[in-house]
Design an enzyme around this catalytic site. Sequence first.
Site, mmCIF file in Angstrom:
data_model
loop_
_atom_site.group_PDB
_atom_site.id
_atom_site.type_symbol
_atom_site.label_atom_id
_atom_site.label_comp_id
_atom_site.label_asym_id
_atom_site.label_seq_id
_atom_site.Cartn_x
_atom_site.Cartn_y
_atom_site.Cartn_z
ATOM 1 N N HIS A 203 -3.434 -9.765 5.798
ATOM 2 C CA HIS A 203 -1.970 -9.835 5.841
ATOM 3 C C HIS A 203 -1.485 -9.958 7.295
ATOM 4 O O HIS A 203 -0.682 -10.847 7.616
ATOM 5 C CB HIS A 203 -1.400 -8.570 5.180
ATOM 6 C CG HIS A 203 0.094 -8.444 5.229
ATOM 7 N ND1 HIS A 203 0.900 -8.717 4.139
ATOM 8 C CD2 HIS A 203 0.931 -8.076 6.237
ATOM 9 C CE1 HIS A 203 2.167 -8.518 4.491
ATOM 10 N NE2 HIS A 203 2.210 -8.126 5.750
ATOM 11 N N GLU A 204 -1.972 -9.087 8.160
ATOM 12 C CA GLU A 204 -1.499 -9.100 9.556
ATOM 13 C C GLU A 204 -1.955 -10.362 10.284
ATOM 14 O O GLU A 204 -1.217 -10.911 11.106
ATOM 15 C CB GLU A 204 -1.979 -7.852 10.309
ATOM 16 C CG GLU A 204 -1.505 -6.523 9.714
ATOM 17 C CD GLU A 204 0.001 -6.420 9.520
ATOM 18 O OE1 GLU A 204 0.750 -7.104 10.241
ATOM 19 O OE2 GLU A 204 0.427 -5.667 8.626
ATOM 20 N N HIS A 207 0.356 -13.132 9.479
ATOM 21 C CA HIS A 207 1.559 -13.102 10.325
ATOM 22 C C HIS A 207 1.268 -13.813 11.653
ATOM 23 O O HIS A 207 2.060 -14.622 12.126
ATOM 24 C CB HIS A 207 1.974 -11.666 10.638
ATOM 25 C CG HIS A 207 2.774 -10.990 9.552
ATOM 26 N ND1 HIS A 207 3.747 -11.631 8.831
ATOM 27 C CD2 HIS A 207 2.741 -9.715 9.082
ATOM 28 C CE1 HIS A 207 4.284 -10.784 7.962
ATOM 29 N NE2 HIS A 207 3.685 -9.609 8.085
ATOM 30 N N HIS A 213 7.069 -12.697 5.342
ATOM 31 C CA HIS A 213 6.935 -12.049 4.033
ATOM 32 C C HIS A 213 7.481 -12.951 2.916
ATOM 33 O O HIS A 213 8.522 -13.581 3.087
ATOM 34 C CB HIS A 213 7.675 -10.709 4.023
ATOM 35 C CG HIS A 213 7.015 -9.682 4.885
ATOM 36 N ND1 HIS A 213 7.698 -8.863 5.744
ATOM 37 C CD2 HIS A 213 5.700 -9.355 5.015
ATOM 38 C CE1 HIS A 213 6.842 -8.063 6.366
ATOM 39 N NE2 HIS A 213 5.620 -8.354 5.949
ATOM 40 N N TYR A 261 6.106 -7.800 -0.256
ATOM 41 C CA TYR A 261 6.285 -6.344 -0.232
ATOM 42 C C TYR A 261 5.883 -5.758 -1.586
ATOM 43 O O TYR A 261 6.004 -6.415 -2.616
ATOM 44 C CB TYR A 261 7.769 -6.005 -0.053
ATOM 45 C CG TYR A 261 8.273 -5.887 1.366
ATOM 46 C CD1 TYR A 261 7.474 -6.104 2.470
ATOM 47 C CD2 TYR A 261 9.602 -5.511 1.587
ATOM 48 C CE1 TYR A 261 7.986 -5.970 3.750
ATOM 49 C CE2 TYR A 261 10.121 -5.391 2.863
ATOM 50 C CZ TYR A 261 9.299 -5.623 3.936
ATOM 51 O OH TYR A 261 9.811 -5.499 5.201
HETATM 52 ZN ZN LIG Z 1 3.857 -7.874 6.946
#
Ligand SMILES: [Zn+2]
Length: 324
Positions: A203-204, A207, A213, A261
């Site tokens: 996930h990171e 980014h 998101h 999320y």
């Molecule tokens: Zn995030």
Amino acid sequence: MQRSSSWTCKVHLYALLTILVASAVTCGITVPRQTIQELVSKALVESLATKQRDLLDDLIDDYDDSQNYADESLGRDPEEMPGFYEGDMAGVNDELARVGINFLKFPSRKWTNNTVPYIISPLYLPDEYMIIKTAVRILNFFTCINFRDWDGVEKDYLIFWPVEKPAGCWSYVGRLGGPQIVSLQQPDLKSAQCFAGVGRPLHETMHALGVYHEQSRPDRDDHVKVEKKNVIRGFLSNFDKLDTKNVSAPYKYDYDSIMHYGTTFFSKNKKIATLVPKQKGKSIGQRINLSKLDCLKLNSLYGCLDESPFSKRKYETICEFLGL
Ligand SMILES: [Zn+2]
């Protein structure tokens, strides 16, 4: 007897792995201590500059004072803790957030030649090191993006580092230019933090590749409902939508995205929902692996589907392997 020999074998394997990993880290190229200190200070200043940092600290203190914080269900998610924009995205102000991931408009945020040099902190333990390596290998396998060891000279590179403050799992969005941190907090007595599996490192790192998101997409209200009254006061802006003009969203809304999320992110008491899928039976917030659409999205973003008809077929087929 069989159990005992298998156990011995595991011990030997672990010892071997430890030696291999330790040598890979210590014999490799290291980042100057001053660079790390400068980057960490910069991140801390940025996180303190957002009002959310203080609010979240207060909230965590409240939990510490009044609850059994060792109960993980009461703790904050490690992606909420850093106190950056939407929790875990550093260096993003409102203006930047709205420029999103459209590389046609902001080409400097894309990694040059689809290549991402990186280095992993020697502070990570062998199993944490291997989880980060696995995340990087997944991205290398499923996309035409090429993560490779930093050669010690290249100007732009990622540093996986367990920054203590701001803690949690966090990253900048897209290429900044120069060394840039992806911070993954190591496990402690309270929780596995960023290392329950490969999901949070993935996930990171996404980014860092320029992906926001999923629930900040302009069309998200057709797919999820934000329960504003349940969101911690001061954190409603974490549920803002991105501007249609500036965001590239060529695929359908993806409940299964690793970039979505979870249901109770930034919830007042961690039990009531802040985000509810409109489609019955759908769950959100998985941190297990890339979804099929995450895979296609990354390949599309980095032009892997446009290189040639062969490349398009190759990556579309590879993404099909992802079951989610
Ligand atoms: Zn995030």
